[in-house]
Scaffold this motif. Structure first.
Motif, PDB file in Angstrom:
ATOM      1  N   LEU A   1      57.338   3.988 -64.922  1.00 44.03           N
ATOM      2  CA  LEU A   1      56.269   4.031 -63.932  1.00 44.03           C
ATOM      3  C   LEU A   1      55.546   5.367 -63.978  1.00 44.03           C
ATOM      4  N   SER A   2      56.283   6.440 -64.133  1.00 42.90           N
ATOM      5  CA  SER A   2      55.681   7.758 -64.158  1.00 42.90           C
ATOM      6  C   SER A   2      55.136   8.055 -65.548  1.00 42.90           C
ATOM      7  N   LYS A   3      53.860   8.367 -65.606  1.00 46.08           N
ATOM      8  CA  LYS A   3      53.242   8.684 -66.889  1.00 46.08           C
ATOM      9  C   LYS A   3      53.383  10.165 -67.218  1.00 46.08           C
ATOM     10  N   GLU A   4      54.011  10.917 -66.329  1.00 48.68           N
ATOM     11  CA  GLU A   4      54.140  12.344 -66.579  1.00 48.68           C
ATOM     12  C   GLU A   4      55.073  12.609 -67.755  1.00 48.68           C
ATOM     13  N   TRP A   5      54.718  13.614 -68.522  1.00 49.23           N
ATOM     14  CA  TRP A   5      55.548  14.027 -69.648  1.00 49.23           C
ATOM     15  C   TRP A   5      56.624  14.988 -69.172  1.00 49.23           C
ATOM     16  N   THR A   6      57.785  14.886 -69.781  1.00 47.34           N
ATOM     17  CA  THR A   6      58.901  15.779 -69.484  1.00 47.34           C
ATOM     18  C   THR A   6      59.340  16.446 -70.778  1.00 47.34           C
ATOM     19  N   SER A   7      60.149  17.474 -70.646  1.00 50.64           N
ATOM     20  CA  SER A   7      60.714  18.133 -71.825  1.00 50.64           C
ATOM     21  C   SER A   7      61.490  17.126 -72.668  1.00 50.64           C
ATOM     22  N   CYS A   8      62.255  16.272 -72.007  1.00 52.04           N
ATOM     23  CA  CYS A   8      63.045  15.269 -72.713  1.00 52.04           C
ATOM     24  C   CYS A   8      62.154  14.280 -73.466  1.00 52.04           C
ATOM     25  N   LYS A   9      61.082  13.828 -72.833  1.00 50.60           N
ATOM     26  CA  LYS A   9      60.178  12.858 -73.458  1.00 50.60           C
ATOM     27  C   LYS A   9      59.465  13.464 -74.659  1.00 50.60           C
ATOM     28  N   VAL A  10      59.112  14.735 -74.575  1.00 47.82           N
ATOM     29  CA  VAL A  10      58.485  15.421 -75.708  1.00 47.82           C
ATOM     30  C   VAL A  10      59.444  15.435 -76.897  1.00 47.82           C
ATOM     31  N   GLY A  11      60.702  15.785 -76.643  1.00 44.05           N
ATOM     32  CA  GLY A  11      61.692  15.803 -77.713  1.00 44.05           C
ATOM     33  C   GLY A  11      61.862  14.433 -78.352  1.00 44.05           C
ATOM     34  N   LYS A  12      61.865  13.391 -77.525  1.00 40.45           N
ATOM     35  CA  LYS A  12      61.988  12.026 -78.049  1.00 40.45           C
ATOM     36  C   LYS A  12      60.804  11.670 -78.943  1.00 40.45           C
ATOM     37  N   ALA A  13      59.598  12.070 -78.529  1.00 38.93           N
ATOM     38  CA  ALA A  13      58.403  11.755 -79.315  1.00 38.93           C
ATOM     39  C   ALA A  13      58.437  12.459 -80.669  1.00 38.93           C
ATOM     40  N   ILE A  14      58.862  13.721 -80.667  1.00 36.37           N
ATOM     41  CA  ILE A  14      58.960  14.477 -81.923  1.00 36.37           C
ATOM     42  C   ILE A  14      59.989  13.822 -82.843  1.00 36.37           C
ATOM     43  N   TRP A  15      61.146  13.463 -82.287  1.00 32.69           N
ATOM     44  CA  TRP A  15      62.195  12.823 -83.086  1.00 32.69           C
ATOM     45  C   TRP A  15      61.714  11.487 -83.644  1.00 32.69           C
ATOM     46  N   ALA A  16      61.064  10.692 -82.801  1.00 27.99           N
ATOM     47  CA  ALA A  16      60.581   9.380 -83.240  1.00 27.99           C
ATOM     48  C   ALA A  16      59.574   9.518 -84.372  1.00 27.99           C
ATOM     49  N   CYS A  17      58.697  10.502 -84.272  1.00 27.36           N
ATOM     50  CA  CYS A  17      57.701  10.730 -85.317  1.00 27.36           C
ATOM     51  C   CYS A  17      58.389  11.089 -86.632  1.00 27.36           C
ATOM     52  N   ALA A  18      59.388  11.938 -86.577  1.00 27.12           N
ATOM     53  CA  ALA A  18      60.121  12.331 -87.784  1.00 27.12           C
ATOM     54  C   ALA A  18      60.836  11.143 -88.416  1.00 27.12           C
ATOM     55  N   ILE A  19      61.443  10.291 -87.590  1.00 23.72           N
ATOM     56  CA  ILE A  19      62.165   9.130 -88.120  1.00 23.72           C
ATOM     57  C   ILE A  19      61.184   8.103 -88.681  1.00 23.72           C
ATOM     58  N   MET A  20      60.022   7.966 -88.055  1.00 25.72           N
ATOM     59  CA  MET A  20      58.993   7.076 -88.601  1.00 25.72           C
ATOM     60  C   MET A  20      58.614   7.519 -90.012  1.00 25.72           C
ATOM     61  N   SER A  21      58.489   8.819 -90.190  1.00 25.96           N
ATOM     62  CA  SER A  21      58.150   9.364 -91.503  1.00 25.96           C
ATOM     63  C   SER A  21      59.303   9.164 -92.482  1.00 25.96           C
ATOM     64  N   ALA A  22      60.526   9.439 -92.018  1.00 25.90           N
ATOM     65  CA  ALA A  22      61.697   9.335 -92.891  1.00 25.90           C
ATOM     66  C   ALA A  22      61.958   7.906 -93.342  1.00 25.90           C
ATOM     67  N   THR A  23      61.574   6.929 -92.511  1.00 25.61           N
ATOM     68  CA  THR A  23      61.791   5.521 -92.838  1.00 25.61           C
ATOM     69  C   THR A  23      60.524   4.857 -93.386  1.00 25.61           C
ATOM     70  N   ASN A  24      59.517   5.686 -93.698  1.00 24.52           N
ATOM     71  CA  ASN A  24      58.265   5.194 -94.296  1.00 24.52           C
ATOM     72  C   ASN A  24      57.577   4.145 -93.440  1.00 24.52           C
ATOM     73  N   ASP A  25      57.545   4.393 -92.133  1.00 23.44           N
ATOM     74  CA  ASP A  25      56.828   3.503 -91.220  1.00 23.44           C
ATOM     75  C   ASP A  25      55.345   3.885 -91.224  1.00 23.44           C
ATOM     76  N   GLU A  26      54.635   3.419 -92.240  1.00 20.55           N
ATOM     77  CA  GLU A  26      53.238   3.804 -92.414  1.00 20.55           C
ATOM     78  C   GLU A  26      52.359   3.303 -91.282  1.00 20.55           C
TER      79      GLU A  26
END
Length: 289
Positions: A253-278
């Motif tokens: 419900l809350s669209k606010e960003w948190t420190s935890c959510k930022v870390g998750k986004a960075i990790w997800a982006c790295a895994i997308m790259s590592a798994t060739n999710d073009e």
């Protein structure tokens, strides 16, 4: 210098930074590209795309086992609002198993972790939770008052360190494991110490798991969250929840960003790259140069 030229220079600088890093984790280069998009507040859509792929990347990285452990770990936040402490079984069977499967397993630590008594785990976590929950929540007015923000932020950093140190009194528990616990109860001020996040945000340093490195990474995650929250309208209407606690802690419900959510986004982006999710990467960097 035009904004487009500035963004190109930032992208080139990010690539150069990655080439000089000691990174060993696949996909970090694209996570660095995400962080290099500036001004960050103008690229909230890119960050939202990365964040939205987190669950899919858990499956891509560790299959249904990791996804299930992540769900069980998230459920602990509800339990901890009632019990206000961690049990030894929760630490070993959920937190540690999740951490080892999501990152690099360090099985040599298991004998140390298992040597902690139930009482010591409960006592250390109670003190950590008290310290973490004592950190004042940041409101928009406070965020926009630079002098007040800096003064309060120094207090916040001291309390973050205090909470982590309480958990690190346990055998085999370091800042990374402590962050895996604390980001569940205070996601606004604690991020998880993923390897990919460390290497993305500290590309010139050798990856390490000290308190100093965690504070650098977490401070940067908190800064990014503040920038992503800049001038973001708040939702006034919320669907009905069964309890007040559920409403206050519903991140969907809350669209606010948190420190935890930022870390998750960075990790997800790295895994997308590592798994060739073009397709996923294309959605993040669409029309971004």
């Amino acid at each position: 210098m035009t904004m487009k030229t500035k963004r190109k220079n930032n992208a080139h600088a990010a690539a150069a930074a990655f080439s000089r890093t000691t990174s060993t984790r696949p996909g970090v280069q694209d996570a660095i590209r995400l962080v290099a998009l500036e001004p960050i507040s103008n690229f909230r859509d890119s960050w939202e795309v990365a964040s939205s792929h987190y669950d899919a990347m858990l499956l891509a990285k560790g299959g249904t086992r990791l996804a299930e452990l992540d769900r069980r770990r998230e459920d602990l936040a509800t339990d901890w609002r009632m019990a206000a402490s961690v049990t030894k079984d929760q630490l070993l069977a959920i937190i540690i198993e999740w951490k080892f499967l999501k990152g690099k397993p360090r099985h040599a630590l298991k004998p140390l972790l298992q040597s902690n008594s139930e009482a010591s785990v409960i006592a250390a976590s109670k003190l950590a939770f008290v310290a973490a929950n004592a950190i004042p929540k940041k409101d928009k007015e406070n965020r926009n008052n630079n002098d007040q923000y800096r003064e309060n932020d120094e207090d916040t950093k001291r309390q973050i360190i205090s909470a982590i140190n309480h958990l690190c009194e346990l055998k085999g528990v370091g800042p990374a494991t402590a962050s895996a616990i604390l980001c569940l109860i205070r996601p606004d001020v604690f991020s998880f110490m993923d390897d990919e996040v460390i290497e993305c945000l500290l590309p010139h340093k050798k990856r390490g798991y000290t308190l100093g490195i965690y504070m650098e990474v977490n401070d940067r995650c908190r800064e990014i969250a503040d920038q992503l929250n800049m001038d973001m309208p708040r939702r006034n209407k919320k669907r009905r929840k069964t309890t007040v606690d559920e409403e206050e802690n519903d991140d969907s419900l809350s669209k606010e960003w948190t420190s935890c959510k930022v870390g998750k986004a960075i990790w997800a982006c790295a895994i997308m790259s590592a798994t060739n999710d073009e397709n996923g990467l294309s959605a993040i960097f669409k029309n971004k140069s």
